[in-house]
Design a protein around this motif. Structure first.
Motif, PDB file in Angstrom:
ATOM      1  N   ARG A 628       0.857  -1.183   0.000  1.00 16.67           N
ATOM      2  CA  ARG A 628       0.000   0.000   0.000  1.00 16.67           C
ATOM      3  C   ARG A 628       0.894   1.234   0.000  1.00 16.67           C
ATOM      4  NH1 ARG A 628      -1.200   2.228   5.236  1.00 16.67           N
ATOM      5  NH2 ARG A 628      -0.088   1.166   6.914  1.00 16.67           N
ATOM      6  N   ASP A 629       0.299   2.382  -0.229  1.00 19.44           N
ATOM      7  CA  ASP A 629       1.065   3.625  -0.286  1.00 19.44           C
ATOM      8  C   ASP A 629       1.746   3.911   1.049  1.00 19.44           C
ATOM      9  OD1 ASP A 629       0.222   4.013  -2.867  1.00 19.44           O
ATOM     10  OD2 ASP A 629      -1.427   5.360  -2.319  1.00 19.44           O
ATOM     11  N   ASP A 630       3.015   4.308   0.967  1.00 21.98           N
ATOM     12  CA  ASP A 630       3.768   4.741   2.150  1.00 21.98           C
ATOM     13  C   ASP A 630       3.549   6.248   2.315  1.00 21.98           C
ATOM     14  OD1 ASP A 630       5.558   5.373   4.132  1.00 21.98           O
ATOM     15  OD2 ASP A 630       7.219   4.202   3.287  1.00 21.98           O
ATOM     16  N   PRO A 634       6.277   9.497   0.029  1.00 17.93           N
ATOM     17  CA  PRO A 634       5.517   9.500  -1.224  1.00 17.93           C
ATOM     18  C   PRO A 634       6.316   8.883  -2.374  1.00 17.93           C
ATOM     19  CG  PRO A 634       5.279  11.602  -0.101  1.00 17.93           C
ATOM     20  CD  PRO A 634       6.348  10.840   0.644  1.00 17.93           C
ATOM     21  N   ASP A 637       6.060   2.248  -1.611  1.00 19.21           N
ATOM     22  CA  ASP A 637       5.041   1.393  -1.004  1.00 19.21           C
ATOM     23  C   ASP A 637       5.568   0.793   0.285  1.00 19.21           C
ATOM     24  OD1 ASP A 637       3.181   1.833  -2.991  1.00 19.21           O
ATOM     25  OD2 ASP A 637       3.789   0.084  -4.175  1.00 19.21           O
ATOM     26  N   ASP A 677      -4.750   1.427   2.405  1.00 13.98           N
ATOM     27  CA  ASP A 677      -4.842   2.872   2.224  1.00 13.98           C
ATOM     28  C   ASP A 677      -6.170   3.367   2.781  1.00 13.98           C
ATOM     29  OD1 ASP A 677      -2.404   2.788   0.920  1.00 13.98           O
ATOM     30  OD2 ASP A 677      -3.320   2.597  -1.071  1.00 13.98           O
TER      31      ASP A 677
END
Length: 786
Positions: A628-630, A634, A637, A677
């Protein structure tokens, strides 16, 4: 929720146990007279299940079970004529003198195309109950003693429903949902809340990016749960896999020709020719094939295909057998609809798109080629051990135009097209050793194997985008989306994909089914995989990106206790599957494989001489190592995402009385992101499909009298509402649906005629990709057998 599931399961098993034990006890205490028993096998050594056995002079009748055994109890002393018949075999009879309990009779049946006798038709066989398969466990294991859930759709139901395409067969698989058809004709269905592609053929890779024709299909097996222990994880989903088993040669003469015509300009010819090539019937040949043309129910769209599937068997001796099975096809079609919505409207029915408009053009077509070669070598080392070698070589290529529609507002869309030149190549080699032996008093059935798999693809694809149009009132701009316009814009394409991928998997596995008692068995399995991705090669830069390798272990545990021997079992399993993940996190740590762990509990019934087969279970699948997005970094992941998928499944295959057959299924799935997320946290994945799905098929055929052979079938499917997109910022729903189909047929020994109506109520419904599904269609079929 889980407590409620367990209460329902407890009540069900209690009722089954009391009923079956009472029935079993009654038969024991009321038997008198003598016992006639035996086993029925074919001349090639295969067990014959469902054979009709009766004594001509008295009312004694039974069917052979999954192991070929039968019993006739309470037989008075006397002289009798024993009659045995089974579909596909010559009738058998012998004189029988009953003056004491008989020793076990061994009856061998020969293959035959002779007309079915009255005794066969009156047998009341549950013709849709074909659960016994060696494919699920890669061992000879009966369904009642297998801790895994699976469904088998045999050719009998495919024939009765007059299925002319592969995807329509999945109407009979509990929880499969509406098929998702991709641009190259390949398809995927649902299994336990996960999108599951059709990539397995004859239990190993059948990876082809193209349409699959059902003319060569013997049975379709839907194996449930993350089955990474005995199957290649790159070919399956966390919800399971679909294994298409092809037709094989047999030692009889048979030719079958069939024609189906119907609405949407459907015209389809199939043939099935089986012929031994030598007098000893050691070299066998079979050829299946199909020619198919069909127009879309929409204003544009078509399908044309040809498929040939020869297969050979060479029986060198009693120990060594070779099999070669080939599928070759060419498929020319227009892309299925693929629409991605955008705007303030959140339901496809409210959007106002014309259901019969394709927003495409017949000149924007593509052609696929497929060559799928499968070989198998079986060598019998002894009565307890055999070697099995499997080899598959797959090739598929797509060349032409594949299209997509993207919503830009509540009333506008943009058409785009990719000019594909996209070949796929794959190879898999598998070596198994299979044993059935005892250590002390404990029976062991074991399979151990090694597996090599390679997949390579090359892509050369520009993407051309058209001007935005109003889809409610497109005007003349509707016809601008054609091959001439696209070709003129191709030199100015801003996106052009040219690359190559190459992946390898090296595996070893072992699985042992240990019978602790004749009612209790335990399955212990483990697989180890070494995955190598050579990365994506970009020839323009002579560079490779994304190369990595990973190791993964996949365990499996199953326990089965037969509450009533061979009739009712309680089972539980723990299963694992994984999906290799590319990339690294912010700190440079390579990602681990994504893992799915399932535990499941349920019951299986096989009663009344196989007239009733049923499975009901509760499953719980937890997925970990999702990326998922870190948020703190930015562009990177983080790998700590989780997902939960749990639910109930029920299937019933019944033959309550002669002539009536029922197939029914129901699934409930609760799926959600439990760590992800913020945009989807706690929400159901759109790809999970409807939470409730149901299927039903009722079939009746007259067995006696002047209308013997006349029959009809009716059934349908239900799916609750689902999502095309489900996030906290945008939700787009797909409404619930109920479809009905019906068929009328007359089946004789040498010919068959059938009439079919699909989507009887003209229901409007859509796939996950928002592709409108076929409206009402009438068709007719004529089949001749020689």
């Amino acid at each position: 929720m889980e407590k409620r599931y367990f209460i329902r399961l407890f009540i069900l098993t209690s009722l089954f146990t009391v009923f079956f034990e009472s029935s079993f006890a009654y038969h024991i205490t009321t038997d008198s007279g003598f016992l006639v028993k035996g086993k029925i096998i074919a001349t090639d050594g295969h067990i014959v299940e469902g054979a009709s056995v009766r004594l001509k002079e008295i009312a004694r009748h039974t069917l052979s079970n999954a192991s070929g055994y039968f019993e006739l109890k309470n037989v008075p002393a006397g002289d009798y004529q024993l009659l045995v018949s089974a579909i596909g075999y010559a009738n058998y009879s012998q004189k029988l003198f009953v003056h004491a309990n008989c020793d076990t009779l061994i009856i061998s049946l020969k293959s035959s195309d002779a007309q079915l006798s009255d005794v066969t038709i009156l047998s009341g066989i549950n013709k849709f109950n074909k659960k016994e398969t060696d494919d699920v466990a890669r061992l000879p294991l009966k369904n009642i003693e297998n801790p895994q859930v699976y469904s088998v759709i045999p050719k009998e139901i495919i024939t009765e429903q007059m299925a002319t395409d592969y995807n329509s067969i999945f109407k009979n698989v509990p929880g499969a949902g509406v098929p998702v058809v991709y641009n190259q004709g390949r398809s995927a269905m649902l299994s336990r809340g996960f999108t599951t592609a059709n990539l397995i053929r004859n239990s190993i890779s059948g990876f082809v990016y193209t349409n699959v024709d059902p003319a060569n299909l013997e049975v379709l097996e839907a194996i449930k749960g993350p089955s990474g222990t005995l199957f290649n994880s790159s070919q399956i989903s966390f919800g399971g896999l679909f294994n298409r088993v092809t037709k094989k040669p047999f030692d009889g003469e048979r030719t079958e020709l069939s024609y189906t015509g119907g609405g949407n300009s459907l015209s389809r010819i199939t043939f099935d020719i089986n012929h031994p090539l030598d007098s000893d019937k050691n070299v066998l040949f079979r050829m299946n094939g199909a020619l198919h043309t069909e127009q879309s129910f929409q204003d544009f769209g078509f399908t044309k295909s040809v498929m040939l599937a020869p297969s050979f068997v060479y029986k060198v001796n009693d120990k060594l057998t070779f099999l070669l099975d080939v599928e070759a096809s060419m498929f020319n079609a227009t892309s299925p609809i693929r629409f991605a919505p955008s705007g303030s409207i959140h339901n496809i029915k409210d959007l106002g798109m014309d259901y019969k408009k394709s927003f495409s053009n017949n000149s924007l077509d593509y052609t696929t080629q497929q060559l799928n070669v499968y070989g198998q070598i079986n060598y019998k080392l002894s009565d307890k051990w055999k070697l099995q070698t499997n080899l598959t070589r797959t090739y598929s290529a797509t060349k032409g135009y594949v299209t997509q529609l993207s919503g830009k507002s509540d009333s506008t869309l943009q058409q785009s097209v990719q000019k594909e030149d996209f070949p796929y190549n794959g190879v898999e080699i598998q070596q198994n050793i299979i044993g059935d032996f005892k250590i002390g008093s404990f029976r062991n059935r074991i399979v151990a194997g090694i597996d090599y798999y390679n997949q390579r693809s090359d892509r050369n694809t520009p993407t051309i985008t058209m001007p935005v149009i109003n889809f409610r009132h497109p005007g003349k701009a509707y016809y601008n989306f054609n091959a001439d316009v696209v070709d003129s814009l191709a030199p100015y394409a801003t996106k052009y994909d040219v690359y190559r991928t190459n992946q390898f998997t090296y595996s070893a596995y072992v699985s042992d089914v240990l019978n602790i008692t004749d009612r209790l068995n335990v399955m212990l399995s483990l697989r180890g995989d070494h995955f190598v991705d050579k990365g994506t090669y970009y020839p323009a830069n002579d560079s490779t990106k994304g190369a990595y390798h990973q190791n993964a272990l996949s365990p499996k545990l199953g326990v089965v206790y037969e509450l009533v021997k061979d009739k009712l079992s309680l089972f539980g399993n723990y299963m694992n599957g994984f999906d290799n993940q590319t990339g690294t996190d912010y700190n440079g740590n390579t990602f681990k494989p994504e893992q799915a762990n399932q535990w499941e509990i349920g019951f299986k019934a096989d009663a009344f001489n196989h007239r009733l087969s049923s499975t009901i279970s509760y499953y719980h699948i937890s997925v970990s190592n999702m990326t998922r997005d870190d948020i703190e970094h930015p562009g990177y992941d983080i790998q700590d995402g989780t997902q939960l998928s749990r639910g109930m499944e029920a299937e019933v295959i019944a033959n309550p009385f002669g002539g009536l057959n029922i197939v029914a299924g129901y699934t409930y799935n609760d799926s959600k992101f439990t760590r992800s997320d913020s945009s989807v946290l706690g929400l159901r994945p759109a790809t999970a499909g409807p939470s409730n799905l149901a299927n039903l098929w009722l079939s009746y055929r007259f067995l006696t009298g002047s209308v013997r052979g006349l029959g009809f079938g009716v059934g349908g499917n239900y799916g609750s509402s689902s999502f095309q997109t489900n996030t906290k910022t945008f939700v787009f729903t797909i409404p619930s649906y109920t479809t009905l189909d019906a068929t009328l047929f007359y089946d004789a020994s040498k010919w068959r005629i059938g009439l079919k109506v699909d989507n009887l109520t003209n229901e409007h419904y859509w796939s996950f990709r928002l592709a409108p599904q076929m409206l009402r269609r009438f068709s007719a079929n004529f089949t001749f057998r020689f």
